[in-house]
Write a protein that holds these residues in place. Sequence first.
Motif, PDB file in Angstrom:
ATOM      1  N   ALA A 114     -71.572  39.237 -70.722  1.00 42.57           N
ATOM      2  CA  ALA A 114     -72.623  38.657 -69.883  1.00 42.57           C
ATOM      3  C   ALA A 114     -73.783  39.617 -69.693  1.00 42.57           C
ATOM      4  O   ALA A 114     -73.618  40.821 -69.679  1.00 42.57           O
ATOM      5  N   THR A 115     -74.972  39.061 -69.569  1.00 41.17           N
ATOM      6  CA  THR A 115     -76.156  39.881 -69.340  1.00 41.17           C
ATOM      7  C   THR A 115     -76.825  39.535 -68.024  1.00 41.17           C
ATOM      8  O   THR A 115     -77.872  40.072 -67.718  1.00 41.17           O
ATOM      9  N   HIS A 116     -76.240  38.639 -67.264  1.00 42.16           N
ATOM     10  CA  HIS A 116     -76.891  38.217 -66.024  1.00 42.16           C
ATOM     11  C   HIS A 116     -75.901  38.200 -64.886  1.00 42.16           C
ATOM     12  O   HIS A 116     -74.708  38.274 -65.071  1.00 42.16           O
ATOM     13  N   THR A 117     -76.420  38.040 -63.682  1.00 40.35           N
ATOM     14  CA  THR A 117     -75.562  37.861 -62.516  1.00 40.35           C
ATOM     15  C   THR A 117     -76.205  36.838 -61.603  1.00 40.35           C
ATOM     16  O   THR A 117     -77.264  36.302 -61.925  1.00 40.35           O
ATOM     17  N   GLU A 118     -75.578  36.546 -60.487  1.00 38.30           N
ATOM     18  CA  GLU A 118     -76.014  35.421 -59.656  1.00 38.30           C
ATOM     19  C   GLU A 118     -77.404  35.645 -59.078  1.00 38.30           C
ATOM     20  O   GLU A 118     -77.726  36.703 -58.589  1.00 38.30           O
ATOM     21  N   THR A 119     -78.241  34.622 -59.159  1.00 29.14           N
ATOM     22  CA  THR A 119     -79.525  34.620 -58.490  1.00 29.14           C
ATOM     23  C   THR A 119     -79.636  33.302 -57.745  1.00 29.14           C
ATOM     24  O   THR A 119     -78.722  32.490 -57.751  1.00 29.14           O
ATOM     25  N   ARG A 164     -74.105  34.360 -67.152  1.00 29.48           N
ATOM     26  CA  ARG A 164     -74.249  35.110 -65.908  1.00 29.48           C
ATOM     27  C   ARG A 164     -72.912  35.406 -65.241  1.00 29.48           C
ATOM     28  O   ARG A 164     -71.888  34.816 -65.575  1.00 29.48           O
ATOM     29  N   VAL A 165     -72.958  36.297 -64.283  1.00 30.78           N
ATOM     30  CA  VAL A 165     -71.764  36.802 -63.613  1.00 30.78           C
ATOM     31  C   VAL A 165     -71.901  36.544 -62.118  1.00 30.78           C
ATOM     32  O   VAL A 165     -72.985  36.696 -61.558  1.00 30.78           O
ATOM     33  N   ILE A 166     -70.803  36.157 -61.470  1.00 30.60           N
ATOM     34  CA  ILE A 166     -70.836  35.902 -60.035  1.00 30.60           C
ATOM     35  C   ILE A 166     -69.639  36.575 -59.375  1.00 30.60           C
ATOM     36  O   ILE A 166     -68.594  36.773 -59.993  1.00 30.60           O
ATOM     37  N   ALA A 167     -69.832  36.916 -58.105  1.00 31.24           N
ATOM     38  CA  ALA A 167     -68.740  37.460 -57.299  1.00 31.24           C
ATOM     39  C   ALA A 167     -68.158  36.330 -56.464  1.00 31.24           C
ATOM     40  O   ALA A 167     -68.850  35.751 -55.631  1.00 31.24           O
ATOM     41  N   LEU A 168     -66.887  36.007 -56.698  1.00 31.32           N
ATOM     42  CA  LEU A 168     -66.208  34.987 -55.911  1.00 31.32           C
ATOM     43  C   LEU A 168     -65.591  35.636 -54.684  1.00 31.32           C
ATOM     44  O   LEU A 168     -64.770  36.553 -54.805  1.00 31.32           O
ATOM     45  N   ALA A 169     -65.989  35.184 -53.513  1.00 39.48           N
ATOM     46  CA  ALA A 169     -65.396  35.692 -52.277  1.00 39.48           C
ATOM     47  C   ALA A 169     -63.918  35.304 -52.224  1.00 39.48           C
ATOM     48  O   ALA A 169     -63.464  34.383 -52.899  1.00 39.48           O
ATOM     49  N   ARG A 170     -63.175  36.013 -51.387  1.00 44.94           N
ATOM     50  CA  ARG A 170     -61.735  35.782 -51.287  1.00 44.94           C
ATOM     51  C   ARG A 170     -61.421  34.318 -50.956  1.00 44.94           C
ATOM     52  O   ARG A 170     -60.532  33.710 -51.558  1.00 44.94           O
ATOM     53  N   ARG A 171     -62.147  33.757 -50.013  1.00 42.62           N
ATOM     54  CA  ARG A 171     -61.894  32.367 -49.650  1.00 42.62           C
ATOM     55  C   ARG A 171     -62.182  31.424 -50.819  1.00 42.62           C
ATOM     56  O   ARG A 171     -61.452  30.453 -51.032  1.00 42.62           O
ATOM     57  N   THR A 172     -63.214  31.718 -51.582  1.00 40.43           N
ATOM     58  CA  THR A 172     -63.554  30.881 -52.732  1.00 40.43           C
ATOM     59  C   THR A 172     -62.423  30.882 -53.750  1.00 40.43           C
ATOM     60  O   THR A 172     -62.068  29.831 -54.303  1.00 40.43           O
ATOM     61  N   VAL A 173     -61.846  32.051 -54.019  1.00 39.30           N
ATOM     62  CA  VAL A 173     -60.722  32.145 -54.955  1.00 39.30           C
ATOM     63  C   VAL A 173     -59.564  31.277 -54.476  1.00 39.30           C
ATOM     64  O   VAL A 173     -58.960  30.525 -55.255  1.00 39.30           O
ATOM     65  N   THR A 186     -76.032   9.245 -49.790  1.00 34.34           N
ATOM     66  CA  THR A 186     -76.350  10.379 -50.648  1.00 34.34           C
ATOM     67  C   THR A 186     -76.071  11.697 -49.939  1.00 34.34           C
ATOM     68  O   THR A 186     -76.340  11.835 -48.747  1.00 34.34           O
ATOM     69  N   LEU A 187     -75.540  12.658 -50.708  1.00 33.80           N
ATOM     70  CA  LEU A 187     -75.345  14.021 -50.226  1.00 33.80           C
ATOM     71  C   LEU A 187     -75.924  15.000 -51.245  1.00 33.80           C
ATOM     72  O   LEU A 187     -75.939  14.727 -52.446  1.00 33.80           O
ATOM     73  N   VAL A 188     -76.397  16.152 -50.746  1.00 37.40           N
ATOM     74  CA  VAL A 188     -76.757  17.257 -51.642  1.00 37.40           C
ATOM     75  C   VAL A 188     -75.796  18.411 -51.354  1.00 37.40           C
ATOM     76  O   VAL A 188     -75.464  18.686 -50.203  1.00 37.40           O
ATOM     77  N   VAL A 189     -75.352  19.085 -52.421  1.00 35.62           N
ATOM     78  CA  VAL A 189     -74.400  20.186 -52.275  1.00 35.62           C
ATOM     79  C   VAL A 189     -74.832  21.345 -53.169  1.00 35.62           C
ATOM     80  O   VAL A 189     -75.636  21.194 -54.094  1.00 35.62           O
ATOM     81  N   GLY A 190     -74.259  22.535 -52.901  1.00 42.41           N
ATOM     82  CA  GLY A 190     -74.555  23.699 -53.720  1.00 42.41           C
ATOM     83  C   GLY A 190     -76.012  24.077 -53.632  1.00 42.41           C
ATOM     84  O   GLY A 190     -76.643  23.980 -52.571  1.00 42.41           O
ATOM     85  N   ASN A 191     -76.576  24.525 -54.757  1.00 41.46           N
ATOM     86  CA  ASN A 191     -77.976  24.947 -54.767  1.00 41.46           C
ATOM     87  C   ASN A 191     -78.944  23.812 -54.481  1.00 41.46           C
ATOM     88  O   ASN A 191     -80.093  24.054 -54.114  1.00 41.46           O
ATOM     89  N   GLY A 249     -74.622  32.920 -51.978  1.00 38.38           N
ATOM     90  CA  GLY A 249     -75.084  31.592 -52.357  1.00 38.38           C
ATOM     91  C   GLY A 249     -74.045  30.730 -53.046  1.00 38.38           C
ATOM     92  O   GLY A 249     -73.763  29.596 -52.624  1.00 38.38           O
ATOM     93  N   PHE A 250     -73.454  31.237 -54.113  1.00 36.98           N
ATOM     94  CA  PHE A 250     -72.481  30.450 -54.860  1.00 36.98           C
ATOM     95  C   PHE A 250     -71.255  30.142 -54.010  1.00 36.98           C
ATOM     96  O   PHE A 250     -70.725  29.031 -54.033  1.00 36.98           O
ATOM     97  N   ASN A 251     -70.808  31.119 -53.250  1.00 34.85           N
ATOM     98  CA  ASN A 251     -69.631  30.923 -52.415  1.00 34.85           C
ATOM     99  C   ASN A 251     -69.877  29.881 -51.331  1.00 34.85           C
ATOM    100  O   ASN A 251     -68.983  29.095 -50.988  1.00 34.85           O
ATOM    101  N   LEU A 252     -71.091  29.847 -50.794  1.00 34.20           N
ATOM    102  CA  LEU A 252     -71.437  28.818 -49.817  1.00 34.20           C
ATOM    103  C   LEU A 252     -71.379  27.438 -50.462  1.00 34.20           C
ATOM    104  O   LEU A 252     -70.885  26.472 -49.869  1.00 34.20           O
ATOM    105  N   GLY A 253     -71.868  27.334 -51.704  1.00 34.08           N
ATOM    106  CA  GLY A 253     -71.810  26.068 -52.423  1.00 34.08           C
ATOM    107  C   GLY A 253     -70.392  25.595 -52.676  1.00 34.08           C
ATOM    108  O   GLY A 253     -70.096  24.396 -52.590  1.00 34.08           O
ATOM    109  N   LEU A 254     -69.491  26.529 -52.986  1.00 34.05           N
ATOM    110  CA  LEU A 254     -68.090  26.156 -53.189  1.00 34.05           C
ATOM    111  C   LEU A 254     -67.452  25.684 -51.889  1.00 34.05           C
ATOM    112  O   LEU A 254     -66.581  24.803 -51.889  1.00 34.05           O
ATOM    113  N   ARG A 255     -67.884  26.244 -50.761  1.00 38.14           N
ATOM    114  CA  ARG A 255     -67.365  25.761 -49.475  1.00 38.14           C
ATOM    115  C   ARG A 255     -67.887  24.352 -49.175  1.00 38.14           C
ATOM    116  O   ARG A 255     -67.202  23.561 -48.518  1.00 38.14           O
TER     117      ARG A 255
END
Length: 451
Positions: free
Chosen positions: A47-52, A65-74, A310-315, A327-333
């Motif tokens: 990978a050459t990228h990470t979460e933005t 890209r690369v992301i850090a998954l929080a413990r709760r997300t895992v 209608t609902l919007v989720v994630g980004n 950001g990503f972890n909030l979307g998974l929640r």
Amino acid sequence: MKAVDVVIVGGGIVGAVLAKGLSENVGLNVALVDAAQPQKAEVTFTATHTETSKCEDKPVLSDTRVIALARRTVHELANLGIDVNALSELQGGERPPEIKQIEVSDQGHLGLVDLDCDDYRIDAFGKVVSLRALTQLAMSVSTSYEHIAPVKVTSLIQHKAHTTVVLCNNRELKAKLLILADGGRSGLAEQVGITKTIKDYQQTAIVFNVHTQLPHNNKAYERFTPTGPLAFLPFDSNICGVNASGNGFSVVWTVNSHEAEQILELSDGAFLSKLQSEFGYRQGKILRVSNKETYPLALTFADDVTAHRTLVVGNAAQALHPIAGQGFNLGLRDIYTLVETLKEAKQQWRTNQVKVDELQSENQQQAIVGGDVDFDAGTFDIIHRYAKCRTTDRNNTMLLTDTLVRTFSNSFAPTVMGRNISLLLLGLLPSAKSAFVKQTTGYGNGAVIPS
């Protein structure tokens, strides 16, 4: 026109996980509409990228890209049937690196906080994964929903009891519930009356990978500089034919937007020299750097996450600054809460149907409930119950990241003094440390961090 319970627009990781959760865990008829061409891609740690804040820009199975998954997300992914450790089968037997230690520091000042997972009786704060690999895993473990791709949505037509989703191939879908997980770039949210607020930080994220002289030992860094945060996540990659063996990092370097172009014009040697001066020698010498990409940073959030059916989720609901990797972890929640909300609603619906069966004769049932009534996933009660459940976590996480950005991207002397006092107190007060860890690992709403 095909009628389904749910149409999800957006085939990235958020859409894929949500489609699996709603079809398998709730038992809904789900169609996932994906603008990207499905493609099989070899998954490696290159990978050459990470979460933005733009976490779903590219065709998802070619996204590196690369992301850090929080413990709760895992844990929540595992509850939805996605075992992050299974990524090792897609990546030559190499398991995703764990984050066991975190160092938070302020460049040129005394403020410093060291966090160790052992102090909280947990094995790790989270795990670092390839977004491409995670998306491929999510798609490979479920065939319970219809994946329609590549196709775009051209228009949405709202009716009292459903929404018609018109596709560019002239196909139409009739959905009781429409979920937008498209990152917010399509303009579909605006079509259904969901407005957005944007706070431009006038910052740019430069994202890349590096190899360092010393091994990462599962340690992550968040270093605050006058221009913005500099984050290092443990992640082995291949750079110029050289494989990292425990000494690789994925990096997000936040700079003022007017400086980004100048930094990118530097040679690799000059770039590494400047990076080294910003980061220091915590990992010894920084040896090599991958290709780089940039992303403008802003806080963008939907003023309301619901509209009619209608609902919007994630980004699509909130795109955050990458500081602290929230950001990503909030979307998974968002996903997990929505799955649980719909599961409870459907169980209650079934209970009510049984009561009708017990109290009424068949003819009376026909007169009262119209016979075989289907579960309606898009009712006002259900979608607003979901929105209410997400309010506190969503607001707290947005406030946390926005406060960190504005506090730690500042060279104003009183602000610098205040933030360093805060960091020193954070390091000295166990209760403050614990609260910070709970929020950043996803357990900030009074939940107990599981061991």
